[in-house]
Write a protein that holds these residues in place. Structure first.
Motif, short mmCIF file in Angstrom:
data_model
loop_
_atom_site.label_atom_id
_atom_site.label_comp_id
_atom_site.label_asym_id
_atom_site.label_seq_id
_atom_site.Cartn_x
_atom_site.Cartn_y
_atom_site.Cartn_z
N GLN A 301 -47.45 21.87 20.70
CA GLN A 301 -46.30 20.97 20.68
C GLN A 301 -46.45 19.89 21.75
OE1 GLN A 301 -42.67 23.00 22.10
NE2 GLN A 301 -43.98 24.67 22.81
N ASP A 324 -49.22 29.26 15.44
CA ASP A 324 -48.12 29.03 16.36
C ASP A 324 -47.74 27.56 16.49
OD1 ASP A 324 -50.50 28.37 17.57
OD2 ASP A 324 -50.06 29.31 19.50
N ARG A 326 -45.99 24.08 16.32
CA ARG A 326 -44.57 23.75 16.19
C ARG A 326 -44.35 22.33 15.70
NH1 ARG A 326 -41.07 25.46 21.23
NH2 ARG A 326 -39.48 24.78 19.74
N ASP A 354 -43.46 19.08 9.17
CA ASP A 354 -43.62 19.84 10.42
C ASP A 354 -44.16 18.99 11.57
OD1 ASP A 354 -42.81 22.17 9.10
OD2 ASP A 354 -44.86 22.70 8.54
N LYS A 357 -40.39 16.53 15.09
CA LYS A 357 -39.23 17.33 15.46
C LYS A 357 -38.27 16.44 16.22
CE LYS A 357 -36.89 21.19 16.33
NZ LYS A 357 -36.19 21.94 15.28
#
Length: 427
Positions: A301, A324, A326, A354, A357
């Motif tokens: 991330q 994993d 993000r 995805d 964010k």
């Protein structure tokens, strides 16, 4: 074949080969080219290029690096790093491990027993073991945290490595960091934060590079990673991964006019934070950052996550791995990310939506994005996917970049970044 052609051809293998008869170019007095991102604004970024001969240093250990940095003085200086410099060493060059820093009776076993949520509850840790942890952490910080002052250039010679180092550019202006492998800024003494993320979490202290209140900074051809101690191999305590690393490069607290180019950020959780708090309204008008021709590989991330800043993200390459993952682009409070011609490579379980964010952010301009070699509209897909659950993002970020060189297509940039980004690959 010309030297540059040889260098580019061999960089694919991760090695920069130079013919025996050729001399490596001295990059130590290079300055940021005109129009190369936000750091070229106004007076530009020249680092220590004006240093006299008495302030040009070649360092091979932590003690030499600390002396050359001179406590973060503003005297123009050029620091050339040769070999591997390990920050976790004493003044005699002997390696220090976590046990050497522990003091006042601190042990991880005692700390875990003292603050187990099943018995301690959700209060912030306090008392004997937390005091001992803080004292131990201070001892490590004295060794690994090194301050970089204004008018400084730090460059690596050959395959130079800064290991375990937390470089801090704090309230400094006009700094250049180039051609360095920055690895494993390892925190021996993470703190337990019971009320973070619902379940609680471990918080660590060190970034490989931290810009705080820094202006006119050029970071170029660096490689930043957790190499040596990946967090993925750390144990789980209190049902949370016992993290040992913070960011690879964080740009916070009113930092401004920064260009990050031709670098690799890899094998890490939280790569790059631009703006550290939703409440830091003093960051308005600052945090102007350009990211171009960088590779983000195996990053979970924050590539980057942005608050307040006007951030130009163009011609970057993203290689997503693992289960994993993000997100890559984090749109946070009052941010203005202008993303152009970036290429994403992902496994099949990662969707286009995805990649983005949003936390309280409302704007993202994007054009020319490639997703596994296919053109996509990140904004339209994000809004369609999140309809009804999050507010839509708008393409109007309130500004248009003007400080940049030629912007290549995502396809062309993808190839060039794979070959040329990272330490040891300056042409």
């Amino acid at each position: 074949m010309r030297l540059r052609q040889i260098a580019v051809a061999t960089a694919v293998l991760g090695v920069l080969c130079v013919p025996a008869h050729a001399e490596a170019r001295d990059i130590s007095r290079d300055t940021l080219p005109a129009d190369d991102g936000w750091a070229s604004e106004g007076t530009g970024t020249t680092g220590g290029s004006a240093a006299d001969d008495a302030h040009v240093y070649t360092v091979t250990d932590r003690a030499g690096l600390a002396r050359a940095l001179d406590g973060g003085s503003d005297t123009p200086k050029i620091i050339k790093v040769a070999g591997t410099v390990d920050a976790n060493t004493d003044d005699d060059g002997h390696h220090l491990d976590c046990a050497d820093y522990a003091t006042d009776g601190y042990t991880l076993k005692k700390y875990l027993a003292a603050y187990d949520p099943r018995t301690w509850g959700s209060a912030k840790p306090s008392g004997e073991q937390e005091d001992a942890r803080q004292a131990s952490a201070s001892r490590q910080a004295e060794r690994v945290t090194l301050s970089v002052g204004s008018n400084t250039t730090i460059v690596g010679l050959g395959d130079a490595v800064l290991k375990g180092t937390n470089l801090q550019v704090r309230n400094a202006n006009n700094v250049i960091v180039r051609n360095l492998d920055l690895r494993d800024a390892y925190d021996c003494f993470p703190v337990w934060q019971p009320n973070t993320g619902g379940l609680g979490d471990w918080k660590t202290s060190y970034d490989n590079i931290w810009l705080t209140g820094a202006t006119h900074v050029w970071i170029d051809h660096v490689t930043a990673s957790d190499k040596g101690h990946p967090d993925a191999k750390e144990p789980t305590y209190f049902a949370r991964n016992y993290l040992r690393h913070d960011g690879l490069l964080d740009i916070t607290n009113g930092s401004d006019l920064v260009t990050v180019s031709w670098s690799r950020f890899q094998d890490h959780d939280k790569a790059m934070l631009i703006g550290n708090s939703d409440s830091a309204t003093g960051d308005r008008g600052k945090l102007r950052v350009t990211l171009h021709h960088n590779q983000f590989e195996s990053v979970v991330q924050r590539a980057p996550r942005v608050r307040f800043g006007q951030v130009h993200v163009y011609d970057n390459r993203y290689v997503v791995t693992g289960d994993d993952y993000r997100y890559s682009l984090g749109v946070s409070t009052e941010s203005g990310i202008y993303a152009e011609n970036n290429a994403f490579h992902t496994p099949g379980h990662v969707e286009v939506a995805d990649l983005v964010k949003s936390w309280n952010g409302s704007a993202l301009h994007q054009t020319g994005t490639l997703f596994n070699s296919y053109p996509v509209d990140l904004l339209a897909i994000y809004d369609a996917y999140n309809s009804g659950s999050e507010r839509d993002l708008t393409a109007d970020v309130g500004w248009t970049p003007t400080l940049h060189g030629t912007i290549d297509s995502a396809e062309a940039a993808d190839r060039e970044v794979a070959r040329g980004a990272g330490a040891g690959r300056i042409p």
